[in-house]
Write a protein that holds these residues in place. Structure first.
Motif, PDB file in Angstrom:
ATOM      1  N   GLN A  86       4.707  16.251 -12.454  1.00 29.40           N
ATOM      2  CA  GLN A  86       5.290  15.124 -11.718  1.00 29.40           C
ATOM      3  C   GLN A  86       6.758  14.953 -12.060  1.00 29.40           C
ATOM      4  O   GLN A  86       7.156  15.024 -13.222  1.00 29.40           O
ATOM      5  CB  GLN A  86       4.532  13.841 -12.046  1.00 29.40           C
ATOM      6  N   GLU A  90       8.876  10.891  -8.082  1.00 30.05           N
ATOM      7  CA  GLU A  90       7.588  10.949  -7.409  1.00 30.05           C
ATOM      8  C   GLU A  90       6.628   9.896  -7.957  1.00 30.05           C
ATOM      9  O   GLU A  90       6.708   9.511  -9.124  1.00 30.05           O
ATOM     10  CB  GLU A  90       6.974  12.347  -7.573  1.00 30.05           C
ATOM     11  N   ARG A  91       5.715   9.463  -7.101  1.00 33.67           N
ATOM     12  CA  ARG A  91       4.674   8.516  -7.494  1.00 33.67           C
ATOM     13  C   ARG A  91       3.313   9.094  -7.119  1.00 33.67           C
ATOM     14  O   ARG A  91       3.141   9.628  -6.024  1.00 33.67           O
ATOM     15  CB  ARG A  91       4.858   7.167  -6.783  1.00 33.67           C
ATOM     16  N   GLU A  96      -0.869   5.454  -9.548  1.00 32.56           N
ATOM     17  CA  GLU A  96       0.196   4.475  -9.763  1.00 32.56           C
ATOM     18  C   GLU A  96       0.332   3.407  -8.685  1.00 32.56           C
ATOM     19  O   GLU A  96       0.890   2.343  -8.959  1.00 32.56           O
ATOM     20  CB  GLU A  96       1.532   5.212  -9.892  1.00 32.56           C
ATOM     21  N   LEU A  97      -0.172   3.660  -7.485  1.00 29.22           N
ATOM     22  CA  LEU A  97       0.034   2.690  -6.412  1.00 29.22           C
ATOM     23  C   LEU A  97      -1.190   1.833  -6.129  1.00 29.22           C
ATOM     24  O   LEU A  97      -1.054   0.650  -5.788  1.00 29.22           O
ATOM     25  CB  LEU A  97       0.466   3.409  -5.121  1.00 29.22           C
ATOM     26  N   ARG A 100      -2.102  -2.079  -7.623  1.00 27.08           N
ATOM     27  CA  ARG A 100      -0.848  -2.751  -7.962  1.00 27.08           C
ATOM     28  C   ARG A 100      -0.802  -4.145  -7.338  1.00 27.08           C
ATOM     29  O   ARG A 100      -1.326  -4.370  -6.247  1.00 27.08           O
ATOM     30  CB  ARG A 100       0.329  -1.909  -7.463  1.00 27.08           C
ATOM     31  N   SER A 162       8.119  -0.748  -6.304  1.00 33.92           N
ATOM     32  CA  SER A 162       9.077  -0.055  -7.168  1.00 33.92           C
ATOM     33  C   SER A 162       9.170  -0.676  -8.550  1.00 33.92           C
ATOM     34  O   SER A 162       9.885  -0.188  -9.410  1.00 33.92           O
ATOM     35  CB  SER A 162      10.475  -0.067  -6.523  1.00 33.92           C
ATOM     36  N   GLU A 164       7.885  -1.856 -12.340  1.00 32.62           N
ATOM     37  CA  GLU A 164       6.950  -1.479 -13.392  1.00 32.62           C
ATOM     38  C   GLU A 164       6.087  -2.680 -13.714  1.00 32.62           C
ATOM     39  O   GLU A 164       6.593  -3.774 -13.968  1.00 32.62           O
ATOM     40  CB  GLU A 164       7.697  -1.033 -14.662  1.00 32.62           C
TER      41      GLU A 164
END
Length: 436
Positions: A86, A90-91, A96-97, A100, A162, A164
């Motif tokens: 990675q 990149e996500r 990671e998404l 959220r 976007s 954290e």
């Protein structure tokens, strides 16, 4: 996908088989790779993370995807087998998404991301994440799904991807991977960030986390255990096989080891302490203290009922051990072994004491790894009893534990051997797509 085709929700792609044009399966989808863009423009979907049969994860650019339909992904057949790494821009969509917490632009309300949809742009070869499926209200927990209105909105209708997050949930990620075997889920966790790995581990129940920990590399085991509250860490250790728990505890500092052992149930801790008293690469250090033990007056029907337990590994279910009371390890006098095949051949009312195999010598607890491996190979065994000098059964060594200790220490972190000619066959266009 043809122009005008319906959008695809990413949850439907988890674990989907990937085929070449000839219909041969090349792997399975384990994640999607997206690149966030400036402003409210939908992210570009760069490609798929595909796990090959060797468990190597590679990058498959969307330009090489010719179809997503009927629960399968079709490719052009040209694959770059370089391991996926990675990049900072990149996500990972699953990792990671999903789960959220983001904000609805119009109302300012905080919502949880349950799913995302991707769409092929008709005029170009590009794919985009165009819509977000969200739930209003607070997030759920490992034991209870949150309640609240769900709705699908355009990507531009939410903000916060976007950022954290300090407390990203794991509910949807766990639902996505709930059908995976422990070894495969362990492979998923190994490739997540430390933060995300800790969140997923915290959301798993004790038994599931114990099964997964047993399949993880040593460093990951220690990292995850260290981030759990001590009471929960002790509960997870109790749920692990005693030999695996002993191996993990032996890697901890002495103070931490004793503190966790004292928090465990005394009977569970006693088994682990007993295993830790033996040298690591001996029968005593490798054995499990929980084989199937029956008294001489038990019947074949009793034995088959015990063997049917879904909690047993195939190796442990392959045979039962007949001993005089007490029938917890260390037992009374060990009489012999009854193999599963023999149980299938005899009437249910037959006493196990009448069909025991007492020809094979059991293993001494101090037997070395080399001696144990030779014993398994010579007699085609998948498990063997370990008996002390008094004739009491201490436990059983299974073939998976032997292999685990004979393979290189980092075998869980490396792929199976690939032919070097495959490594050399690299496709420049795919590399360029990943690097863009």
């Amino acid at each position: 996908m043809a122009a005008g085709a319906p959008r695809v929700f990413v949850s439907h792609l988890s674990g989907v088989a990937v085929f070449d044009p000839n219909g041969d399966q090349v792997g399975r989808v384990r994640d999607l790779v997206a690149m966030l863009r400036v402003g409210q423009r939908p992210p570009r979907l760069l490609g798929l993370v595909v796990e090959l049969s060797t468990r190597r994860r590679i990058f498959l650019p969307m330009t090489r995807v010719t179809g997503i339909e009927s629960g399968q992904v079709i490719t052009t057949g040209v694959l770059n087998v370089r391991r996926f790494e990675q990049r900072p821009t990149e996500r990972l969509v699953f990792g990671e998404l999903l789960d959220r917490r983001v904000t609805l632009t119009e109302t300012g309300e905080e919502v949880s991301v349950l799913d995302l949809s991707v769409q092929h742009l008709p005029a170009r070869r590009d794919w985009e994440i165009d819509r977000v499926f969200v739930r209003k209200g607070r997030t759920g927990s490992a034991f209870r799904r949150a309640k609240g209105e769900t709705l699908t909105v355009e990507w531009s209708a939410v903000t916060g991807f976007s950022l954290e997050e300090q407390g990203q949930g794991a509910e949807s990620l766990l639902a996505t991977f709930e059908q995976l075997r422990p070894a495969d889920l362990a492979n998923v966790l190994h490739h997540l960030s430390p933060k995300r790995r800790a969140e997923v581990a915290a959301a798993l129940d004790d038994d599931r986390l114990a099964d997964v920990l047993e399949e993880l590399p040593e460093d990951d085991q220690i990292e995850i255990l260290g981030k759990l509250k001590e009471e929960r860490a002790a509960d997870v250790l109790e749920a692990m096989d005693p030999d695996d728990a002993a191996d993990l505890l032996s890697e901890l500092p002495e103070d931490d080891k004793e503190r966790l052992l004292n928090l465990m149930q005394p009977s569970e801790a006693a088994d682990v302490r007993r295993l830790m008293s033996y040298e690591e690469h001996t029968a005593g250090g490798l054995m499990t203290t929980e084989p199937i033990i029956l008294r001489p007056d038990a019947t074949v029907a009793d034995a088959l009922a015990r063997v049917r337990s879904a909690d047993l590994s195939p190796a442990l279910a392959a045979q039962v051990y007949v001993c005089r009371p007490p029938d917890d390890t260390p037992t009374g006098k060990y009489l012999g072994t009854v193999h599963f095949q023999r149980l299938l051949r005899d009437p249910p009312y037959t006493l196990v004491s009448a069909i025991i195999d007492d020809d094979l010598q059991p293993l001494d607890p101090n037997a070395t790894l080399q001696l144990i491996a030779g014993f398994f190979a010579t007699y085609d065994m998948v498990a063997a009893p370990v008996v002390d000098e008094t004739g009491s059964l201490l436990g059983a060594v299974t073939v998976d534990d032997v292999l685990d200790h004979m393979l290189p220490e980092d075998w869980r972190e490396t792929e199976f051997h690939l032919d070097e000619s495959d490594e050399a066959d690299e496709d420049n266009e795919e590399v360029a797509a990943h690097d863009s």
